[in-house]
Design a protein around this motif. Sequence first.
Motif, PDB file in Angstrom:
ATOM      1  N   GLY A  46       0.712  -1.279  -0.023  1.00  0.00           N
ATOM      2  CA  GLY A  46      -0.202  -0.127   0.154  1.00  0.00           C
ATOM      3  C   GLY A  46       0.842   1.167  -0.153  1.00  0.00           C
ATOM      4  N   SER A  47       2.026   1.047  -0.509  1.00  0.00           N
ATOM      5  CA  SER A  47       3.004   2.319  -0.344  1.00  0.00           C
ATOM      6  C   SER A  47       3.355   2.409  -1.960  1.00  0.00           C
ATOM      7  CB  SER A  47       4.324   2.003   0.356  1.00  0.00           C
ATOM      8  OG  SER A  47       5.231   2.872   0.090  1.00  0.00           O
ATOM      9  N   ASP A  48       3.152   3.626  -2.650  1.00  0.00           N
ATOM     10  CA  ASP A  48       3.665   3.784  -3.730  1.00  0.00           C
ATOM     11  C   ASP A  48       5.126   3.573  -4.165  1.00  0.00           C
ATOM     12  OD1 ASP A  48       0.992   4.358  -4.986  1.00  0.00           O
ATOM     13  OD2 ASP A  48       0.983   6.313  -4.120  1.00  0.00           O
ATOM     14  N   ALA A  49       5.868   4.070  -3.102  1.00  0.00           N
ATOM     15  CA  ALA A  49       7.318   3.861  -3.321  1.00  0.00           C
ATOM     16  C   ALA A  49       7.623   2.595  -3.458  1.00  0.00           C
ATOM     17  CB  ALA A  49       8.019   4.600  -2.137  1.00  0.00           C
ATOM     18  N   VAL A  50       7.048   1.587  -2.476  1.00  0.00           N
ATOM     19  CA  VAL A  50       7.470   0.208  -2.588  1.00  0.00           C
ATOM     20  C   VAL A  50       6.983  -0.288  -3.765  1.00  0.00           C
ATOM     21  CG1 VAL A  50       7.034  -1.944  -1.664  1.00  0.00           C
ATOM     22  CG2 VAL A  50       7.574   0.197  -0.381  1.00  0.00           C
ATOM     23  N   LEU A  51       5.592  -0.010  -4.443  1.00  0.00           N
ATOM     24  CA  LEU A  51       5.154  -0.554  -5.569  1.00  0.00           C
ATOM     25  C   LEU A  51       5.993  -0.408  -6.481  1.00  0.00           C
ATOM     26  CD1 LEU A  51       1.262   0.511  -5.192  1.00  0.00           C
ATOM     27  CD2 LEU A  51       2.234  -1.711  -5.008  1.00  0.00           C
ATOM     28  N   LYS A  52       6.725   1.133  -6.664  1.00  0.00           N
ATOM     29  CA  LYS A  52       7.371   1.488  -7.781  1.00  0.00           C
ATOM     30  C   LYS A  52       8.687   0.472  -7.826  1.00  0.00           C
ATOM     31  CE  LYS A  52       9.717   5.560  -9.952  1.00  0.00           C
ATOM     32  NZ  LYS A  52       9.899   6.999  -9.749  1.00  0.00           N
ATOM     33  N   MET A  54       9.092  -2.468  -6.949  1.00  0.00           N
ATOM     34  CA  MET A  54       8.473  -3.907  -7.240  1.00  0.00           C
ATOM     35  C   MET A  54       8.135  -3.887  -8.838  1.00  0.00           C
ATOM     36  SD  MET A  54       5.580  -4.865  -4.341  1.00  0.00           S
ATOM     37  CE  MET A  54       6.264  -5.551  -2.772  1.00  0.00           C
ATOM     38  N   LYS A  55       8.086  -2.662  -9.537  1.00  0.00           N
ATOM     39  CA  LYS A  55       7.829  -2.704 -10.891  1.00  0.00           C
ATOM     40  C   LYS A  55       6.414  -2.787 -11.188  1.00  0.00           C
ATOM     41  CE  LYS A  55      12.649  -3.082 -12.178  1.00  0.00           C
ATOM     42  NZ  LYS A  55      12.972  -1.603 -12.297  1.00  0.00           N
ATOM     43  N   ARG A  56       5.773  -2.438 -10.195  1.00  0.00           N
ATOM     44  CA  ARG A  56       4.100  -2.748 -10.310  1.00  0.00           C
ATOM     45  C   ARG A  56       3.583  -1.595 -11.336  1.00  0.00           C
ATOM     46  NH1 ARG A  56       1.375  -7.477  -8.847  1.00  0.00           N
ATOM     47  NH2 ARG A  56       3.064  -8.673  -8.053  1.00  0.00           N
ATOM     48  N   ARG A  57       2.639  -1.813 -12.034  1.00  0.00           N
ATOM     49  CA  ARG A  57       2.311  -0.888 -13.146  1.00  0.00           C
ATOM     50  C   ARG A  57       0.839  -0.101 -12.601  1.00  0.00           C
ATOM     51  NH1 ARG A  57       3.463  -5.289 -15.969  1.00  0.00           N
ATOM     52  NH2 ARG A  57       1.366  -5.912 -16.365  1.00  0.00           N
ATOM     53  N   TYR A  58       0.712   0.214 -11.325  1.00  0.00           N
ATOM     54  CA  TYR A  58      -0.433   0.984 -11.015  1.00  0.00           C
ATOM     55  C   TYR A  58      -0.009   1.583  -9.544  1.00  0.00           C
ATOM     56  CZ  TYR A  58      -0.487  -3.389  -8.053  1.00  0.00           C
ATOM     57  OH  TYR A  58      -0.040  -4.258  -7.115  1.00  0.00           O
ATOM     58  N   ILE A  83      -0.784  -9.035   0.468  1.00  0.00           N
ATOM     59  CA  ILE A  83       0.077  -7.931   0.999  1.00  0.00           C
ATOM     60  C   ILE A  83       1.327  -8.571   1.452  1.00  0.00           C
ATOM     61  CG2 ILE A  83       0.628  -6.089   2.320  1.00  0.00           C
ATOM     62  CD1 ILE A  83      -2.395  -5.431   2.445  1.00  0.00           C
ATOM     63  N   MET A  84       2.782  -8.308   0.656  1.00  0.00           N
ATOM     64  CA  MET A  84       3.773  -8.564   1.279  1.00  0.00           C
ATOM     65  C   MET A  84       4.405  -7.328   1.962  1.00  0.00           C
ATOM     66  SD  MET A  84       7.261  -8.909  -1.207  1.00  0.00           S
ATOM     67  CE  MET A  84       6.408  -9.989  -2.235  1.00  0.00           C
ATOM     68  N   VAL A  85       5.119  -7.718   3.143  1.00  0.00           N
ATOM     69  CA  VAL A  85       5.693  -7.065   4.014  1.00  0.00           C
ATOM     70  C   VAL A  85       7.283  -7.430   4.003  1.00  0.00           C
ATOM     71  CG1 VAL A  85       3.654  -6.799   5.426  1.00  0.00           C
ATOM     72  CG2 VAL A  85       5.295  -8.595   5.976  1.00  0.00           C
ATOM     73  N   GLY A  86       7.948  -6.350   4.142  1.00  0.00           N
ATOM     74  CA  GLY A  86       9.652  -6.451   4.295  1.00  0.00           C
ATOM     75  C   GLY A  86      10.121  -6.484   3.039  1.00  0.00           C
ATOM     76  N   PHE A  87       9.710  -6.063   1.960  1.00  0.00           N
ATOM     77  CA  PHE A  87      10.320  -6.077   0.588  1.00  0.00           C
ATOM     78  C   PHE A  87      11.476  -5.350   0.815  1.00  0.00           C
ATOM     79  CE2 PHE A  87      11.155  -4.316  -3.717  1.00  0.00           C
ATOM     80  CZ  PHE A  87      11.104  -5.500  -4.597  1.00  0.00           C
ATOM     81  N   PRO A  88      12.477  -5.481   0.244  1.00  0.00           N
ATOM     82  CA  PRO A  88      13.754  -4.794   0.157  1.00  0.00           C
ATOM     83  C   PRO A  88      13.682  -3.294   0.232  1.00  0.00           C
ATOM     84  CG  PRO A  88      14.354  -6.661  -1.039  1.00  0.00           C
ATOM     85  CD  PRO A  88      12.709  -6.732  -0.950  1.00  0.00           C
ATOM     86  N   GLY A  89      14.298  -2.652   1.397  1.00  0.00           N
ATOM     87  CA  GLY A  89      14.281  -1.157   1.596  1.00  0.00           C
ATOM     88  C   GLY A  89      12.927  -0.621   1.866  1.00  0.00           C
TER      89      GLY A  89
END
Length: 216
Positions: A46-52, A54-58, A83-89
């Motif tokens: 639910g974080s735009d920075a993390v989605l970016k 992850m290379k998510r397209r939304y 929902i994934m938690v703890g993605f790098p960074g």
Amino acid sequence: MAAQVDGIERVRLGSLEADTLTDDEIQRLKACDKLCRHFHLSLQSGSDAVLKRMKRRYTTDEYYALVQKLREAFPGCAITTDIMVGFPGETDEEFAESMAFAEKVGFAKIHVFPYSIRRGTVAAMRTNQVVPQVKSARAKEMNQLAQRLEQQFLEAQKGTVQTVLIEKRTSPDFCNGFTDSYIPVHIYGEDIPRHTLARVKITGAEGDHCTGTTKF
């Protein structure tokens, strides 16, 4: 399609990607009266920075707009997600954003899982991996939120009348099944044959399911 086959009364979609469901497709789905009102939209974060990263397209705004369109087209539908938690960074602030967004959406159910390294991926080569203790703590916190949101969704069903597909009948006094929004419903003291579509009044919410009766 499956909905046109005689004898098939329900069609339920599998996992959907938020960037592939268009307005036209929503309208086509709305025209299918056998479609279950359950949509599993993978979110991941639910974080735009993390989605970016992850290379998510939304973005979260685009995701939320899609949820609103589905709820308008299918009143009372269940929106579930991963929902994934703890993605790098992922920082504390980004995790807090993910928590806040999940609450804003009000998911019916969330599959929470910690990031795990997959060799050969770009994410695995990042040097800013989140330590296991932090990932575990975040997963626990997100799961607590998921349980609270699920309970709120189930509680909101009280007093409604829904069609339940009876899937199990373990005794003459107990059977259970699912609504078209994929809510588990337990029915006590009634003998209803398996594979029956029964009109059920929801009387309560207990743990991960609702209770109901056909006697109303």
